[in-house]
Design a protein around this motif. Sequence first.
Motif, PDB file in Angstrom:
ATOM      1  N   VAL A  41     -26.030  27.278  -1.802  1.00 12.75           N
ATOM      2  CA  VAL A  41     -25.656  26.201  -0.866  1.00 12.75           C
ATOM      3  C   VAL A  41     -24.269  25.640  -1.205  1.00 12.75           C
ATOM      4  N   LYS A  42     -23.427  26.497  -1.792  1.00 12.05           N
ATOM      5  CA  LYS A  42     -22.051  26.053  -2.076  1.00 12.05           C
ATOM      6  C   LYS A  42     -21.332  25.782  -0.754  1.00 12.05           C
ATOM      7  N   ALA A  43     -20.137  25.195  -0.867  1.00 10.86           N
ATOM      8  CA  ALA A  43     -19.324  24.885   0.311  1.00 10.86           C
ATOM      9  C   ALA A  43     -20.160  24.114   1.347  1.00 10.86           C
TER      10      ALA A  43
ATOM     11  N   GLY B 194     -23.328  24.074   1.834  1.00 10.25           N
ATOM     12  CA  GLY B 194     -24.278  24.957   2.529  1.00 10.25           C
ATOM     13  C   GLY B 194     -23.564  25.746   3.610  1.00 10.25           C
ATOM     14  N   TYR B 195     -22.426  26.403   3.238  1.00 10.33           N
ATOM     15  CA  TYR B 195     -21.642  27.198   4.183  1.00 10.33           C
ATOM     16  C   TYR B 195     -21.402  26.390   5.474  1.00 10.33           C
ATOM     17  N   GLY B 196     -21.145  25.084   5.268  1.00  9.44           N
ATOM     18  CA  GLY B 196     -20.822  24.214   6.408  1.00  9.44           C
ATOM     19  C   GLY B 196     -22.034  23.637   7.109  1.00  9.44           C
TER      20      GLY B 196
ATOM     21  N   GLY C 156     -14.023  41.829 -10.706  1.00 11.84           N
ATOM     22  CA  GLY C 156     -12.690  41.469 -11.192  1.00 11.84           C
ATOM     23  C   GLY C 156     -12.348  40.009 -11.014  1.00 11.84           C
ATOM     24  N   ARG C 157     -13.362  39.142 -11.118  1.00 10.38           N
ATOM     25  CA  ARG C 157     -13.126  37.716 -10.880  1.00 10.38           C
ATOM     26  C   ARG C 157     -13.428  36.952 -12.170  1.00 10.38           C
ATOM     27  N   LEU C 158     -14.683  36.595 -12.393  1.00 10.38           N
ATOM     28  CA  LEU C 158     -15.094  35.945 -13.646  1.00 10.38           C
ATOM     29  C   LEU C 158     -16.058  36.880 -14.370  1.00 10.38           C
TER      30      LEU C 158
ATOM     31  N   ASN D 130     -26.665  39.517  -4.146  1.00  6.45           N
ATOM     32  CA  ASN D 130     -26.326  38.587  -3.061  1.00  6.45           C
ATOM     33  C   ASN D 130     -27.126  39.027  -1.829  1.00  6.45           C
ATOM     34  N   THR D 131     -26.837  38.460  -0.674  1.00  7.16           N
ATOM     35  CA  THR D 131     -27.601  38.819   0.532  1.00  7.16           C
ATOM     36  C   THR D 131     -27.544  40.323   0.791  1.00  7.16           C
ATOM     37  N   ALA D 132     -26.328  40.884   0.746  1.00  4.00           N
ATOM     38  CA  ALA D 132     -26.166  42.294   1.108  1.00  4.00           C
ATOM     39  C   ALA D 132     -26.969  43.184   0.166  1.00  4.00           C
TER      40      ALA D 132
ATOM     41  N   ILE E 147     -32.961  36.726  -6.490  1.00  5.43           N
ATOM     42  CA  ILE E 147     -31.768  37.083  -5.711  1.00  5.43           C
ATOM     43  C   ILE E 147     -30.988  35.792  -5.489  1.00  5.43           C
ATOM     44  N   ARG E 148     -29.700  35.920  -5.218  1.00  5.46           N
ATOM     45  CA  ARG E 148     -28.881  34.746  -4.865  1.00  5.46           C
ATOM     46  C   ARG E 148     -28.568  34.875  -3.378  1.00  5.46           C
ATOM     47  N   LEU E 149     -29.334  34.151  -2.600  1.00 12.44           N
ATOM     48  CA  LEU E 149     -29.292  34.319  -1.138  1.00 12.44           C
ATOM     49  C   LEU E 149     -28.311  33.326  -0.523  1.00 12.44           C
ATOM     50  N   GLY E 150     -27.200  33.845  -0.031  1.00 16.79           N
ATOM     51  CA  GLY E 150     -26.197  32.995   0.613  1.00 16.79           C
ATOM     52  C   GLY E 150     -26.215  33.171   2.121  1.00 16.79           C
ATOM     53  N   ILE E 151     -25.364  34.025   2.623  1.00 18.04           N
ATOM     54  CA  ILE E 151     -25.127  34.115   4.077  1.00 18.04           C
ATOM     55  C   ILE E 151     -26.418  34.387   4.873  1.00 18.04           C
ATOM     56  N   GLY E 152     -27.334  35.164   4.290  1.00 16.55           N
ATOM     57  CA  GLY E 152     -28.580  35.477   5.002  1.00 16.55           C
ATOM     58  C   GLY E 152     -29.460  34.263   5.218  1.00 16.55           C
TER      59      GLY E 152
ATOM     60  N   ASN F 223     -17.532  36.214   9.234  1.00 19.47           N
ATOM     61  CA  ASN F 223     -18.384  35.137   9.779  1.00 19.47           C
ATOM     62  C   ASN F 223     -18.563  33.984   8.775  1.00 19.47           C
ATOM     63  N   TYR F 224     -18.523  34.275   7.465  1.00 23.90           N
ATOM     64  CA  TYR F 224     -18.687  33.231   6.442  1.00 23.90           C
ATOM     65  C   TYR F 224     -17.714  32.062   6.683  1.00 23.90           C
ATOM     66  N   GLU F 225     -16.472  32.416   7.065  1.00 25.08           N
ATOM     67  CA  GLU F 225     -15.433  31.394   7.097  1.00 25.08           C
ATOM     68  C   GLU F 225     -15.595  30.438   8.283  1.00 25.08           C
TER      69      GLU F 225
HETATM   70  C1  LIG Z   1     -21.660  34.555  -7.512  1.00 28.02           C
HETATM   71  C2  LIG Z   1     -22.201  34.530  -6.107  1.00 28.02           C
HETATM   72  N1  LIG Z   1     -23.485  34.841  -5.898  1.00 28.02           N
HETATM   73  C3  LIG Z   1     -24.031  34.840  -4.659  1.00 28.02           C
HETATM   74  C4  LIG Z   1     -23.270  34.532  -3.557  1.00 28.02           C
HETATM   75  C5  LIG Z   1     -23.901  34.592  -2.193  1.00 28.02           C
HETATM   76  O1  LIG Z   1     -23.341  35.664  -1.464  1.00 28.02           O
HETATM   77  P1  LIG Z   1     -23.808  35.942   0.036  1.00 28.02           P
HETATM   78  O2  LIG Z   1     -23.403  34.750   0.813  1.00 28.02           O
HETATM   79  O3  LIG Z   1     -23.035  37.158   0.425  1.00 28.02           O
HETATM   80  O4  LIG Z   1     -25.276  36.134  -0.013  1.00 28.02           O
HETATM   81  C6  LIG Z   1     -21.930  34.220  -3.727  1.00 28.02           C
HETATM   82  C7  LIG Z   1     -21.114  33.917  -2.555  1.00 28.02           C
HETATM   83  O5  LIG Z   1     -19.993  34.288  -2.404  1.00 28.02           O
HETATM   84  C8  LIG Z   1     -21.376  34.212  -5.034  1.00 28.02           C
HETATM   85  O6  LIG Z   1     -20.092  33.915  -5.241  1.00 28.02           O
END
Ligand SMILES: Cc1ncc(COP(=O)(O)O)c(C=O)c1O
Length: 400
Positions: free
Chosen positions: A38-40, A42-44, A137-139, A208-210, A223-228, A360-362
């Motif tokens: 739910v960062k940002a 909750g994607y707005g 290649g990020r953190l 992530n979602t994908a 799982i870390r469920l974001g966009i889905g 679409n995320y943006e």
């Molecule tokens: C570390 C990390 N995990 C999970 C997610 C969720 O990704 P998604 O929105 O593609 O499911 C993100 C989002 O960018 C992320 O940075």
Amino acid sequence: MKPFCRDTWVEVDLNAIRANVEAFRRHIPAATGIMAVVKADGYGHGAVHVGQEALSSGADSLAVAMLDEAVVLREAGITAPVLVLGYTPVESVAIASRWGIELTASHAEWVEQAEAELTRAGAQPIGIHIKTDTGMGRLGVRDADELLQVVEALEHSPHLNWTGIFTHFACADEEDTSHARAQHERFQALLSALRTAGKTLPRVHCCNTAAAMVFPEWGYDTIRLGIGLYGLYPSPYLKQQAVLQLTPALSLKTRIAHVKTAAEAMTVSYGATYTAKPGETIATLPIGYADGFSRLLSNRGAVLHAGSRAPIVGRVCMDQIMVKIQSETAQVGDEVVLYGRQGMEEISLDEVAGLVGTINYEIPCMLNYRIPRVYRRDGEVTEVFHPLTMTHRPAHSVNN
Ligand SMILES: Cc1ncc(COP(=O)(O)O)c(C=O)c1O
């Protein structure tokens, strides 16, 4: 009392959030949990409302990008585990401790400094997830030696408990799965190195979602469920594959502020880039680029009025846009859908992203504090939150 004084608002369908969590629940192994991202805000969509709905629908924890976002969730009364996925400056770790928030570490030096800071502050221990970089290649730590150094630093830190280890995929939304598979192999090799060194693994996660859609068997502990979660697909390719049926949660709506019919040729908006022909009806809508409605939609996008598409004409202004209305009965106050469904028509966030040249995320992330959020369950308004005035209103005061 009207909870906000502008005729533009976001609607979030909480039933859609629930349906999306449940769709992933059915898709992934029973032993795998769901961490709702739910960062940002909750994607707005609103981090607090989406977070609460996700937790009551089967998610067991939340994730955000930065500590301030996590504190907002705690201040709203959310007690579930919350993980900060990004970098946290060492000076702030005592705040994470105060609120019981888990942080991410990717460096032994950071662990040592965080331990010193928590000791100095006399703070309670906090949970730490180690981030591994397997190809983003990020953190994150990149090899087994570095990883063991971080683990050992944690073992020597009375104030830092090792509670998780994870990685993040760069290309899991693509048709070519070779990069994702290579990342997963590297992740497995790092986990094996830990087991060989006699370490007991804490919570392991990578999807992530994908990745959760394509490789549910890589779910590990969560799982870390974001966009889905928001009912959107991570890429046009995965939307076309339709492995899961998702329900978009967000609509953006407004009401007509002004209607005129051109008596003669009439230019519209800054730069006079559009000329209405005699007889064309032009409506003005109270939304603009300062709300996060992209100026790149000038003379390109469309909105929905009376169940039909009405093209955006002229340039998107800071607070207003003009559209060419088909209906001859258009009136001030008519509801217009900018994103979402009206009748049989839909303007999807994917369509808007395509017009703007982004993902679409943006698109929902751009919708900012000027737009009130209206939450609905079973069609009824449950709450309204207006970030501009930071007011929460219960449903009974809503008359929009
Ligand atoms: C570390 C990390 N995990 C999970 C997610 C969720 O990704 P998604 O929105 O593609 O499911 C993100 C989002 O960018 C992320 O940075």
